[in-house]
Design a protein around this motif. Structure first.
Motif, mmCIF file in Angstrom:
data_model
loop_
_atom_site.group_PDB
_atom_site.id
_atom_site.type_symbol
_atom_site.label_atom_id
_atom_site.label_comp_id
_atom_site.label_asym_id
_atom_site.label_seq_id
_atom_site.Cartn_x
_atom_site.Cartn_y
_atom_site.Cartn_z
ATOM 1 N N HIS A 140 11.978 26.108 -0.459
ATOM 2 C CA HIS A 140 12.532 26.973 -1.504
ATOM 3 C C HIS A 140 12.417 26.351 -2.885
ATOM 4 C CE1 HIS A 140 14.389 29.634 1.474
ATOM 5 N NE2 HIS A 140 14.681 28.532 2.145
ATOM 6 N N ALA A 141 12.220 25.051 -2.934
ATOM 7 C CA ALA A 141 12.178 24.332 -4.216
ATOM 8 C C ALA A 141 11.212 23.159 -4.103
ATOM 9 C CB ALA A 141 13.569 23.821 -4.592
ATOM 10 N N ALA A 142 10.659 22.779 -5.240
ATOM 11 C CA ALA A 142 9.854 21.562 -5.303
ATOM 12 C C ALA A 142 10.781 20.429 -5.732
ATOM 13 C CB ALA A 142 8.735 21.731 -6.322
ATOM 14 N N PHE A 143 10.659 19.285 -5.078
ATOM 15 C CA PHE A 143 11.499 18.128 -5.400
ATOM 16 C C PHE A 143 10.690 17.098 -6.177
ATOM 17 C CE2 PHE A 143 13.451 19.634 -1.372
ATOM 18 C CZ PHE A 143 14.730 19.887 -1.844
ATOM 19 N N VAL A 144 11.215 16.707 -7.334
ATOM 20 C CA VAL A 144 10.666 15.597 -8.099
ATOM 21 C C VAL A 144 11.709 14.488 -8.022
ATOM 22 C CG1 VAL A 144 9.939 14.751 -10.363
ATOM 23 C CG2 VAL A 144 9.322 17.066 -9.639
ATOM 24 N N GLY A 145 11.352 13.385 -7.379
ATOM 25 C CA GLY A 145 12.279 12.275 -7.227
ATOM 26 C C GLY A 145 12.484 11.533 -8.537
ATOM 27 N N ILE A 146 13.723 11.141 -8.783
ATOM 28 C CA ILE A 146 14.080 10.354 -9.965
ATOM 29 C C ILE A 146 14.639 9.027 -9.463
ATOM 30 C CG2 ILE A 146 15.500 10.230 -12.039
ATOM 31 C CD1 ILE A 146 13.522 12.550 -12.121
ATOM 32 N N GLY A 147 13.970 7.934 -9.852
ATOM 33 C CA GLY A 147 14.393 6.616 -9.391
ATOM 34 C C GLY A 147 14.892 5.738 -10.511
ATOM 35 N N ALA A 148 15.290 4.549 -10.154
ATOM 36 C CA ALA A 148 15.812 3.579 -11.109
ATOM 37 C C ALA A 148 14.731 3.171 -12.112
ATOM 38 C CB ALA A 148 16.323 2.344 -10.364
ATOM 39 N N ALA A 149 15.173 2.697 -13.239
ATOM 40 C CA ALA A 149 14.261 2.248 -14.294
ATOM 41 C C ALA A 149 13.261 1.235 -13.741
ATOM 42 C CB ALA A 149 15.042 1.632 -15.443
ATOM 43 N N GLY A 150 11.993 1.441 -14.091
ATOM 44 C CA GLY A 150 10.948 0.508 -13.714
ATOM 45 C C GLY A 150 10.387 0.678 -12.317
ATOM 46 N N THR A 151 10.931 1.579 -11.528
ATOM 47 C CA THR A 151 10.419 1.743 -10.168
ATOM 48 C C THR A 151 9.161 2.606 -10.154
ATOM 49 O OG1 THR A 151 11.906 3.612 -9.750
ATOM 50 C CG2 THR A 151 12.666 1.443 -9.046
ATOM 51 N N GLU A 152 8.294 2.317 -9.220
ATOM 52 C CA GLU A 152 7.023 3.046 -9.101
ATOM 53 C C GLU A 152 6.988 3.975 -7.899
ATOM 54 O OE1 GLU A 152 4.387 3.064 -11.189
ATOM 55 O OE2 GLU A 152 5.567 1.844 -12.559
ATOM 56 N N ALA A 153 7.956 3.807 -7.007
ATOM 57 C CA ALA A 153 7.979 4.611 -5.786
ATOM 58 C C ALA A 153 9.428 4.851 -5.382
ATOM 59 C CB ALA A 153 7.242 3.874 -4.669
ATOM 60 N N PRO A 154 9.670 5.924 -4.641
ATOM 61 C CA PRO A 154 11.047 6.198 -4.221
ATOM 62 C C PRO A 154 11.577 5.132 -3.278
ATOM 63 C CG PRO A 154 9.511 7.792 -3.272
ATOM 64 C CD PRO A 154 8.724 6.920 -4.188
ATOM 65 N N ASP A 155 12.882 4.868 -3.397
ATOM 66 C CA ASP A 155 13.511 3.929 -2.471
ATOM 67 C C ASP A 155 14.104 4.720 -1.298
ATOM 68 O OD1 ASP A 155 15.925 5.046 -3.324
ATOM 69 O OD2 ASP A 155 16.485 3.323 -4.548
ATOM 70 N N ALA A 156 14.829 4.046 -0.440
ATOM 71 C CA ALA A 156 15.342 4.668 0.781
ATOM 72 C C ALA A 156 16.363 5.775 0.510
ATOM 73 C CB ALA A 156 15.963 3.599 1.675
#
Length: 110
Positions: free
Chosen positions: A68-84
């Protein structure tokens, strides 16, 4: 179908990449404390969720919104990939909270 996306963002999250989030006439932004239920979403408008750890904590709500929606992950400053804390397999894109405006626009628009 309207092409103006409806964007859900965490009420408590400041995003350096989106200083005018909500001021852009090409976007409709809703700041939320919890994810919406699918039945509350418009049928003919694209929906994007800026998914941070706070919103992702409700795994059942994330699962319910898949498709129903597209998810754009928002992570901590400086991160390049999503965490757990983020469901990486559900994300269409990922940016760090300190991402540049051009990178954030690319994540939102594909």
């Amino acid at each position: 179908m309207t092409s103006t996306p409806l964007i859900f963002a965490s009420a408590g999250r400041a995003l350096a990449a989106f200083p005018a989030l909500g001021a852009d006439p090409g976007m409709t932004v809703r700041r939320v404390d919890v994810l919406p239920v699918p039945s509350s979403l418009p049928e003919h408008q694209p929906v994007v969720v800026l998914l941070d750890a706070a919103l992702a904590a409700d795994a059942a709500a994330v699962t319910a919104l898949e498709g129903h929606a597209a998810f754009v992950g928002i992570g901590a400053a400086g991160t390049e990939a999503p965490d757990a804390a983020l469901p990486a397999d559900a994300l269409c894109a990922f940016i760090a909270v300190d991402a540049s405006p051009s990178r954030a626009r690319t994540a939102l628009h594909g």
